[in-house]
Every structure is written in C-alpha cells, then in structure tokens.
Enzyme design. Structure first.
Site, mmCIF file in Angstrom:
data_model
loop_
_atom_site.group_PDB
_atom_site.id
_atom_site.type_symbol
_atom_site.label_atom_id
_atom_site.label_comp_id
_atom_site.label_asym_id
_atom_site.label_seq_id
_atom_site.Cartn_x
_atom_site.Cartn_y
_atom_site.Cartn_z
ATOM 1 N N SER A 93 2.584 3.542 -1.617
ATOM 2 C CA SER A 93 1.600 2.705 -2.306
ATOM 3 C C SER A 93 0.196 3.160 -1.957
ATOM 4 O O SER A 93 -0.047 3.752 -0.891
ATOM 5 C CB SER A 93 1.773 1.247 -1.876
ATOM 6 O OG SER A 93 0.696 0.441 -2.306
ATOM 7 N N TYR A 113 1.501 -3.919 5.908
ATOM 8 C CA TYR A 113 2.034 -3.289 4.704
ATOM 9 C C TYR A 113 1.484 -1.875 4.552
ATOM 10 O O TYR A 113 2.227 -0.919 4.281
ATOM 11 C CB TYR A 113 1.671 -4.132 3.478
ATOM 12 C CG TYR A 113 2.214 -3.583 2.174
ATOM 13 C CD1 TYR A 113 3.588 -3.493 1.956
ATOM 14 C CD2 TYR A 113 1.356 -3.157 1.165
ATOM 15 C CE1 TYR A 113 4.090 -2.988 0.756
ATOM 16 C CE2 TYR A 113 1.848 -2.664 -0.033
ATOM 17 C CZ TYR A 113 3.215 -2.573 -0.229
ATOM 18 O OH TYR A 113 3.699 -2.065 -1.422
#
Length: 305
Positions: A158, A184
């Site tokens: 990501s 994350y």
C-alpha cells in the site's frame, strides 16, 4: 536499472490486463479471496483458465464467493480452503494440505488501522497478519513454488508504507505508543521488503517476487477507519474493485512482466521514487536490500519461537 512500464494504467481492470492470456494448467492461491479486490483477482485468474484456491478466514463465505465465480467464468476449478494468517497453526495446516506445484501465490489479505490487538505470542496483530502470516505461508509453500519452475509471488502492499519504516527494535509496539496507522504502514513496508528479499533468495528456484499498491478501493478493509476520516477521503481517486485487482493480476499472469522481479508497482507500472509530501511512489527504505535481509532473518526468528 530502468523503470519498468506497461501499456496499462490507473483505470484498467483486471480483465483488461489479462485479456488473451491462457492460464490453463496453472495453479494459483489468493489469500483474502472472499472479499474486496481478492474476489476480482480470483475471478480474473479463473476466467483465464487457472485453477484457483481461494484462501479465506470464513470457509462458508468463501464457498459462496467461489460458487459465484464458477458461475460467472464457467471454470469449475475454483476451490476454497480456510486460512487465518495470524494463527501459525492455521498457516501450517493450509500449506501441509497443498499438493503439487504452485505457479501463482498472491498475498492479498490484510487488516487496516485496527485498534491495538495482539496474538497469543504477543505479536501486534496487523504486523502478524499482513507480514508474518504471509511470510510464513510463502516459506511453507516454497517447495511448491519452486516445483512450478516459473512461479510468481505477488505481495499486496500500500502507499501507506510511506508512513513508516519497519522498526526492527520494536516491531510490536512494546516500548512505544501504539498508533494504528503507523502500525499499518510498518506492515506494508514489510510487504515490500519481503518481495525484495524473496526475489534475491529464490531467483535460482525460478521464482519472481514483486509488491504493489492496488490503489484506493472502498471495501471492508476500511472497517476500522472512522467515518470522519472516510469523509476526508471523498475526493480521493477511488478505483472499482475490478480496477483495484488489475495490478495484482498483471504481476501474477501477464507475459508483459515475465522475469520482472524485486520491484514495487502501482497503477500497473513500476512506481517512481516517492516525492516527499506526496502519497504515491515508493520510499527508499522499502527497497533497501540490507533492511530486507534483516527483516527476513528477524521474521524467521520470530516464527521459530
């Protein structure tokens, strides 16, 4: 090393990047294949003739999704197997039940920005799921990938990797305040570093490995994101799930990227270096070969405990 590009871009779908490709005889695994872009990744591979195993936490949901994909593609070779990535026993059982060569492994499943949660080992749950579970799965399936002779390992990362390097001195937030987005981001950087190191270690086995940013897609992945934050994202150039699956499918199946390895893609092309302040491109620390080796060794040590 020059940047690798293709004729495809932001708006292309998985079906478009795989058009004309025949995957008959090739076998694939897609983690998180029962939701979000995982569904469209499985659909595209199955539509091109591959045998696809959909790995999902909930086997009942997975079987319902698989039935729909079989119906839409006419390919009956779509299977479901349970997999909980944060559970080492589940990962081992999944790999032990695999038989024969594996041509495509897509590490697609993940969790995003969840509140602090720890596994029984004390591991921070996002890192345990997004990186360690997928790392352990790939290690356990290495021989099956090598048996394919020209296997492709695809790791879904990501642009959130831009928010954090991997803190090897405190991966699990034991000595620093927990932040859901930093966690994350750290796990997504780990995804890229894993592909970098796998591309080096497994090259002699005929295995290529690449990581990617699928784009922003409205899915259940954002279930832990606040309504206020989601509202702030309204102007983001969102993709459909079909578009979001395209870069994964390109790296998994397109002849255009044959032999390409150890790179990070976005919008179906190799990403440019990140420009500070922008939410695109790849951070230099995510491609650092020394950091990739340290992470690999640390991950092995954690899984041995």
């Amino acid at each position: 090393m020059s940047r690798f590009t293709t004729p495809f871009g932001h708006d292309n779908t998985a079906a478009e990047v795989i058009a004309g490709v025949d995957l008959t005889g090739r076998r694939a695994i897609v983690t998180g294949g029962a939701s979000g872009i995982g569904v469209e990744t499985v659909r595209a591979l199955a539509g091109a003739g591959a045998e696809v195993t959909l790995a999902a936490r909930d086997k009942v949901v997975g079987e319902r999704v698989a039935a729909g994909i079989i119906d839409s593609t006419g390919n009956s070779h779509v299977y479901v197997a349970p997999l909980e990535l944060a559970d080492r026993a589940s990962v081992r059982a999944f790999a032990a039940n695999w038989d024969g060569p594996l041509h495509i492994l897509i590490n697609n499943a993940g969790v995003m920005a969840e509140p602090l949660n720890r596994t029984p080992e004390g591991w921070e749950h996002q890192f345990a799921t997004n990186h360690l579970g997928h790392f352990g799965l790939a290690i356990a399936l290495h021989d099956a990938l090598a048996a394919a002779d020209d296997a492709r390992l695809v790791v879904v990362s990501s642009s959130a990797h831009l928010s954090s390097d991997v803190h090897l001195d405190d991966i699990h937030f034991e000595n620093r305040p927990y932040d859901a987005w930093s966690s994350y981001g750290q796990s997504k950087t780990a995804n890229i570093l894993f592909a970098v190191e796998a591309s080096k270690r497994w090259a002699s086995d005929g295995i290529v490995a690449n990581a990617l940013m699928p784009g922003g897609i409205r899915t259940a992945l954002q279930r832990h994101v606040s309504a206020e934050t989601l509202q702030q994202w309204d102007d983001f150039p969102w993709k459909t799930t079909e578009q979001g699956a395209s870069t994964s499918v390109l790296l998994a199946a397109s002849p255009l990227v044959q032999g390409v390895t150890g790179r990070y893609f976005e919008d179906n092309n190799e990403a440019l270096p990140n420009v500070p302040g922008e939410n695109s491109g790849v951070a230099p620390y995510a491609l650092d070969p020394e950091a990739a080796t340290r992470l690999w060794e640390t991950s092995l040590e954690l899984l041995r405990k």
